[in-house]
Design a protein around this motif. Structure first.
Motif, PDB file in Angstrom:
ATOM      1  N   LYS A 161       0.836  -1.209   0.000  1.00  0.00           N
ATOM      2  CA  LYS A 161       0.000   0.000   0.000  1.00  0.00           C
ATOM      3  C   LYS A 161       0.872   1.261   0.000  1.00  0.00           C
ATOM      4  N   MET A 162       1.931   1.247   0.802  1.00  0.00           N
ATOM      5  CA  MET A 162       2.850   2.396   0.851  1.00  0.00           C
ATOM      6  C   MET A 162       3.428   2.680  -0.532  1.00  0.00           C
ATOM      7  N   ALA A 184       2.189   1.762  -3.356  1.00  0.00           N
ATOM      8  CA  ALA A 184       1.156   2.144  -4.325  1.00  0.00           C
ATOM      9  C   ALA A 184       0.908   3.656  -4.259  1.00  0.00           C
ATOM     10  N   GLU A 185       1.082   4.194  -3.090  1.00  0.00           N
ATOM     11  CA  GLU A 185       0.802   5.627  -2.910  1.00  0.00           C
ATOM     12  C   GLU A 185       2.027   6.521  -3.083  1.00  0.00           C
ATOM     13  N   ASN A 186       3.222   5.925  -2.950  1.00  0.00           N
ATOM     14  CA  ASN A 186       4.446   6.713  -3.102  1.00  0.00           C
ATOM     15  C   ASN A 186       5.329   6.029  -4.130  1.00  0.00           C
ATOM     16  N   LYS A 187       5.231   6.405  -5.307  1.00  0.00           N
ATOM     17  CA  LYS A 187       5.947   5.791  -6.434  1.00  0.00           C
ATOM     18  C   LYS A 187       7.120   4.890  -6.086  1.00  0.00           C
ATOM     19  N   LYS A 246       7.499   6.403   7.290  1.00  0.00           N
ATOM     20  CA  LYS A 246       6.183   6.797   6.787  1.00  0.00           C
ATOM     21  C   LYS A 246       5.073   6.098   7.575  1.00  0.00           C
ATOM     22  N   GLN A 294       1.104  -3.849  -8.783  1.00  0.00           N
ATOM     23  CA  GLN A 294      -0.006  -2.896  -8.660  1.00  0.00           C
ATOM     24  C   GLN A 294      -1.326  -3.617  -8.431  1.00  0.00           C
ATOM     25  N   SER A 296      -1.244  -5.283  -5.010  1.00  0.00           N
ATOM     26  CA  SER A 296      -1.469  -4.329  -3.939  1.00  0.00           C
ATOM     27  C   SER A 296      -2.969  -4.144  -3.697  1.00  0.00           C
ATOM     28  N   LYS A 297      -3.702  -3.935  -4.788  1.00  0.00           N
ATOM     29  CA  LYS A 297      -5.160  -3.771  -4.664  1.00  0.00           C
ATOM     30  C   LYS A 297      -5.786  -5.022  -4.060  1.00  0.00           C
TER      31      LYS A 297
END
Lengths: 110, 291
Positions: free
Chosen positions: A17-18, A20-23, A33, A84, A87-88
């Motif tokens: 998840k981290m 996925a949100e931070n390239k 984080k 990706q 992650s989802k």
């Protein structure tokens, strides 16, 4: 701070998840984080983080790039295409799990 | 912000190695991580080595190499599970394949057995009821024919087909009687000896029962030797009832064909009106036409 058993089971999901949100992120950055976001409640240990990162990389879920910071090497991790969707998938699975737990624990209070 | 010097970096890296971490990738990750912590937390006044010792201890319970051990374990287990999954897939595929092969084999052998049963039992019945006299006659009158490899007698057809029953003496029987009769017919296994004698010398002699549309199918299924033979479907006559003294009906024959060993048609009898005509015609063919 939560027990290491709880963290262990969710570490993969957290890392994915981290990312996925931070390239792209490096190990220390991930721990910081998560710590910040959770108000110190979740502290990922290095001993758990790096084995997980290496294993996800070996799976092709993460891709890496390295950069030199002076004399030392920094390894950045990011999600591959497969990562990706993984992650989802992981986040959804966990959300579902949480609902189930909520339901389970509410009807059967300890 | 504290800045870790190159010497300190070297020191940390060496220390990581000394603590038993061998994977270069992991060494670099740990080095960067430790440097980040130190740079965040250390002030110029603090002693580096003491601070480092404090930081490095956060990384493990007993020893630093535990991280590497855990990494290797995870990677190994991944392969182990992959291998296990692969082996399971292989196992299921091979079980599936074996089931397929076995069922095909058993189906083929069942089909073959079914054909052989139908073929042999009916063939033997035909010999006994329809052609036993004829064979005896060949034996006594034309023994030389039995020294040449000419014919064997067979009979094909489906005794229970509806169309056939229209023509055969089965037609007044109840289904139960037909079943009983069929069962009796199939009991003629003791006829092996009769068939055996002639099989030695006689190659192929087919008697077709008229099964209407089915007969072409039967021929295709039962004998590739017959593929070039055109059937004359309207020449359906009851053979066995006339041949047999007891007038027991066992079916009827539309035509008789004789084929040599190479599958060449050497004789066809279209007028099976009675035993004598048939026998004389056939004997005549044997003595005159067959080369």
């Amino acid at each position: 701070m939560y027990s290491s058993e709880l963290i262990k089971g969710t570490l993969k999901t957290i890392v994915l998840k981290m990312l996925a949100e931070n390239k792209r992120m490096y190990g220390y950055e991930i721990t910081q984080k998560v710590k910040d976001l959770t108000g110190n409640k979740i502290q990922i240990t290095e001993g758990a983080l790096y084995p997980t990162l290496h294993s996800l990389e070996a799976d092709g879920i993460l891709i890496t790039e390295t950069e030199y910071i002076g004399k030392r090497v920094r390894k950045y991790y990011s999600l591959s295409k497969e990562g990706q969707s993984k992650s989802k998938e992981k986040v959804n699975e966990f959300a579902d799990f949480m609902n189930t737990m909520k339901f389970l624990l509410e009807i059967k209070p300890a | 912000m504290y800045l870790v010097s190159d010497e300190q970096i070297e020191f940390i890296l060496n220390n990581i190695k000394q603590r038993g971490v061998e994977m270069e990738d992991l060494q670099n990750n740990l080095l960067d991580h430790i440097c980040c912590i130190l740079e965040q937390e250390l002030t110029e006044e603090q002693n580096f080595e003491i601070a480092y010792e404090k930081v490095i201890k956060q990384f493990f319970n007993h020893a630093l190499w535990e991280i590497e051990e855990e990494t290797i374990l995870l990677l190994k287990y991944k392969n182990y599970y992959k291998m296990k999954r692969f082996l399971y897939i292989l196992l299921f595929v091979s079980i599936g394949y074996n089931i397929f092969v076995l069922s095909k084999l058993s189906y083929d052998s069942y089909k073959q057995r079914q054909q052989v049963n139908e073929w042999e039992s009916l063939g033997k019945i035909t010999l006994e009821e329809g052609f036993a006299d004829f064979i005896e006659k060949v034996k006594t009158d034309h023994p030389e024919k039995l020294t040449k490899e000419y014919y064997c007698v067979n009979f094909i057809g489906d005794p229970m087909s509806d169309e056939e029953s229209e023509w055969s003496a089965y037609r007044h029987d109840t289904a139960q009687e037909r079943k009983a009769k069929l069962y009796r017919l199939q009991e003629y296994n003791s006829m092996d000896s009769v068939a055996g004698i002639y099989n030695k010398n006689i190659v192929h002699f087919f008697a077709f029962r008229g099964s209407g549309k089915n007969i072409d199918k039967h021929i295709q299924e039962h004998t590739p030797l017959l593929k070039n033979i055109t059937l004359i479907k309207d020449q359906r006559k009851l053979l066995s009832g006339l041949c047999n003294e007891a007038k027991t009906d066992i079916g009827f024959v539309s035509q008789l064909v004789v084929i040599d060993k190479k599958g060449k048609l050497v004789y066809r009898c279209k007028y099976l009106t009675n035993q004598h005509i048939f026998l004389s015609k056939f004997l005549k063919t044997l003595t005159t036409d067959v080369k």
